[in-house]
Design a protein around this motif. Structure first.
Motif, PDB file in Angstrom:
ATOM      1  N   ASP A  23       0.803  -1.222   0.000  1.00 25.23           N
ATOM      2  CA  ASP A  23       0.000   0.000   0.000  1.00 25.23           C
ATOM      3  C   ASP A  23       0.840   1.278   0.000  1.00 25.23           C
ATOM      4  O   ASP A  23       0.290   2.372   0.083  1.00 25.23           O
ATOM      5  N   THR A  24       2.170   1.171  -0.126  1.00 27.91           N
ATOM      6  CA  THR A  24       3.017   2.362  -0.039  1.00 27.91           C
ATOM      7  C   THR A  24       2.722   3.363  -1.161  1.00 27.91           C
ATOM      8  O   THR A  24       2.704   4.571  -0.930  1.00 27.91           O
ATOM      9  N   TRP A  26       0.003   3.994  -2.750  1.00 29.07           N
ATOM     10  CA  TRP A  26      -1.244   4.721  -2.543  1.00 29.07           C
ATOM     11  C   TRP A  26      -1.143   5.627  -1.315  1.00 29.07           C
ATOM     12  O   TRP A  26      -1.705   6.725  -1.293  1.00 29.07           O
ATOM     13  N   GLU A  27      -0.430   5.200  -0.297  1.00 28.05           N
ATOM     14  CA  GLU A  27      -0.181   6.073   0.854  1.00 28.05           C
ATOM     15  C   GLU A  27       0.512   7.351   0.415  1.00 28.05           C
ATOM     16  O   GLU A  27       0.122   8.456   0.803  1.00 28.05           O
ATOM     17  N   SER A  42      -8.392   3.184  -1.642  1.00 29.41           N
ATOM     18  CA  SER A  42      -7.200   3.174  -2.486  1.00 29.41           C
ATOM     19  C   SER A  42      -6.075   2.375  -1.845  1.00 29.41           C
ATOM     20  O   SER A  42      -5.321   1.686  -2.534  1.00 29.41           O
ATOM     21  N   LEU A  43      -5.951   2.429  -0.511  1.00 27.78           N
ATOM     22  CA  LEU A  43      -4.939   1.614   0.160  1.00 27.78           C
ATOM     23  C   LEU A  43      -5.194   0.130  -0.071  1.00 27.78           C
ATOM     24  O   LEU A  43      -4.263  -0.662  -0.202  1.00 27.78           O
ATOM     25  N   SER A  44      -6.461  -0.244  -0.143  1.00 29.30           N
ATOM     26  CA  SER A  44      -6.786  -1.663  -0.299  1.00 29.30           C
ATOM     27  C   SER A  44      -6.316  -2.208  -1.646  1.00 29.30           C
ATOM     28  O   SER A  44      -6.089  -3.420  -1.790  1.00 29.30           O
ATOM     29  N   GLY A  46      -3.397  -1.588  -3.071  1.00 31.44           N
ATOM     30  CA  GLY A  46      -2.040  -2.058  -2.845  1.00 31.44           C
ATOM     31  C   GLY A  46      -1.995  -3.279  -1.949  1.00 31.44           C
ATOM     32  O   GLY A  46      -1.189  -4.195  -2.157  1.00 31.44           O
ATOM     33  N   GLN A  47      -2.862  -3.307  -0.948  1.00 30.57           N
ATOM     34  CA  GLN A  47      -2.890  -4.448  -0.018  1.00 30.57           C
ATOM     35  C   GLN A  47      -3.300  -5.742  -0.724  1.00 30.57           C
ATOM     36  O   GLN A  47      -2.927  -6.841  -0.291  1.00 30.57           O
ATOM     37  N   THR A  76       6.945  -2.535   3.616  1.00 29.81           N
ATOM     38  CA  THR A  76       6.117  -3.653   3.157  1.00 29.81           C
ATOM     39  C   THR A  76       6.598  -4.952   3.786  1.00 29.81           C
ATOM     40  O   THR A  76       5.786  -5.805   4.186  1.00 29.81           O
ATOM     41  N   ASN A 196      -7.207   3.899 -10.519  1.00 30.63           N
ATOM     42  CA  ASN A 196      -7.913   4.306  -9.300  1.00 30.63           C
ATOM     43  C   ASN A 196      -8.634   5.614  -9.573  1.00 30.63           C
ATOM     44  O   ASN A 196      -8.170   6.439 -10.370  1.00 30.63           O
ATOM     45  N   GLN A 239      -0.276  -6.314  -7.363  1.00 27.93           N
ATOM     46  CA  GLN A 239      -1.667  -5.892  -7.339  1.00 27.93           C
ATOM     47  C   GLN A 239      -2.218  -5.615  -8.735  1.00 27.93           C
ATOM     48  O   GLN A 239      -3.428  -5.498  -8.921  1.00 27.93           O
TER      49      GLN A 239
END
Length: 279
Positions: A23-24, A26-27, A42-44, A46-47, A76, A196, A239
């Motif tokens: 998620d880096t 998007w962070e 949005s973080l999800s 990357g996760q 990560t 996104n 992802q």
């Protein structure tokens, strides 16, 4: 100089790489937006990479007997230690990708050293050793980055774009044993298929590229590199390439390339070591 002879007299070299950003990305993209820290959706995206896609990717690599290189930000690795251990246990290579996927360009020497060494400590604790391969996050580095890496035991990078062959990096005016294995935006799944709404990715909010066309583009790049005896470094992101639909692109490439006897499929360290010893 021609590079049409690789180990075993094979014609070209291929490196399959995966940037396990988590998620880096998007962070970092959310940080400057109002209430950006609350953009959980949005973080999800990357996760999804370490949580679901990695296992599908590892299965495909195992199916075709391919060892790949995974460039991992330190944070990560901290968030998904078991994922990094699984990658390492499967015999794939772990590479350095910053700590929080931060741009090295514009960082002071001291800041870069802190980032490099912080992630190395994480890898040492997690997989029992420091790593020796590097990919700069977001595609650029500071002028002194290669020297900082080389002085700290790194043996290669896969960060630049200016060639389709490995080369020795010039540091302080002299060619060194620090090998660069260039990659290209043309073989980066992120620029073709990441998407996104908010924050906008891509910025123009164009539609996601047709998978069939992306697959065709990726394979045509291989055909061109193979024709001239070059080295291609595919740059994937779990992802993106690891979704149930898009992983078929990866399988096509593995099936079409890794099964050929005239192609050397190798990790970054293997390519850098061979090039250093033979050129």
């Amino acid at each position: 100089m021609e590079y049409n002879k690789w180990p075993g007299n094979r014609r070209s070299a291929v490196m399959f790489t995966f940037d396990l950003d988590g998620d880096t990305t998007w962070e970092n993209g959310n940080r400057d937006l109002p209430n950006g820290g609350k953009y959980i959706k949005s973080l999800s995206i990357g996760q999804y990479g370490p949580k679901r896609c990695i296992d599908m990717i590892l299965d495909k690599l195992d199916k075709y007997g391919v060892k790949a290189t995974f460039f991992v930000p330190g944070v990560t690795a901290e968030r998904y230690p078991e994922v990094v251990k699984r990658i390492d246990d499967a015999g794939h290579e772990i590479g350095h990708h910053g700590y929080a996927h931060e741009r090295f360009a514009g960082k002071s020497t001291e800041e870069q050293i802190e980032i490099i060494e912080k992630s190395q400590e994480i890898f040492k604790k997690l997989i029992g050793r420091e790593v020796t391969g590097f990919r700069t996050p977001s595609g650029d580095w500071a002028v002194d980055t290669p020297k900082l890496l080389y002085d700290r035991g790194f043996m290669y990078s896969s960060s630049m774009r200016g060639d389709d062959r490995p080369y020795r990096t010039v540091i302080d005016g002299s060619e060194t044993d620090f090998i660069e294995i260039p990659t290209k935006w043309e073989v980066d799944d992120y620029v073709a298929m990441a998407y996104n709404m908010y924050p906008a990715e891509p910025a123009g909010q164009d539609r996601i590229s047709c998978y069939k066309n992306v697959q065709d583009n990726f394979y045509r790049e291989f055909e061109g590199h193979h024709k001239y005896g070059l080295c291609i470094s595919y740059m994937f992101h779990p992802q993106v390439i690891g979704s149930p639909g898009r992983i078929q692109i990866l399988e096509y490439l593995l099936k079409s390339i890794a099964t050929r006897e005239d192609v050397w499929v190798a990790t970054g360290t293997e390519i850098a070591d061979w090039f250093r010893d033979n050129n």
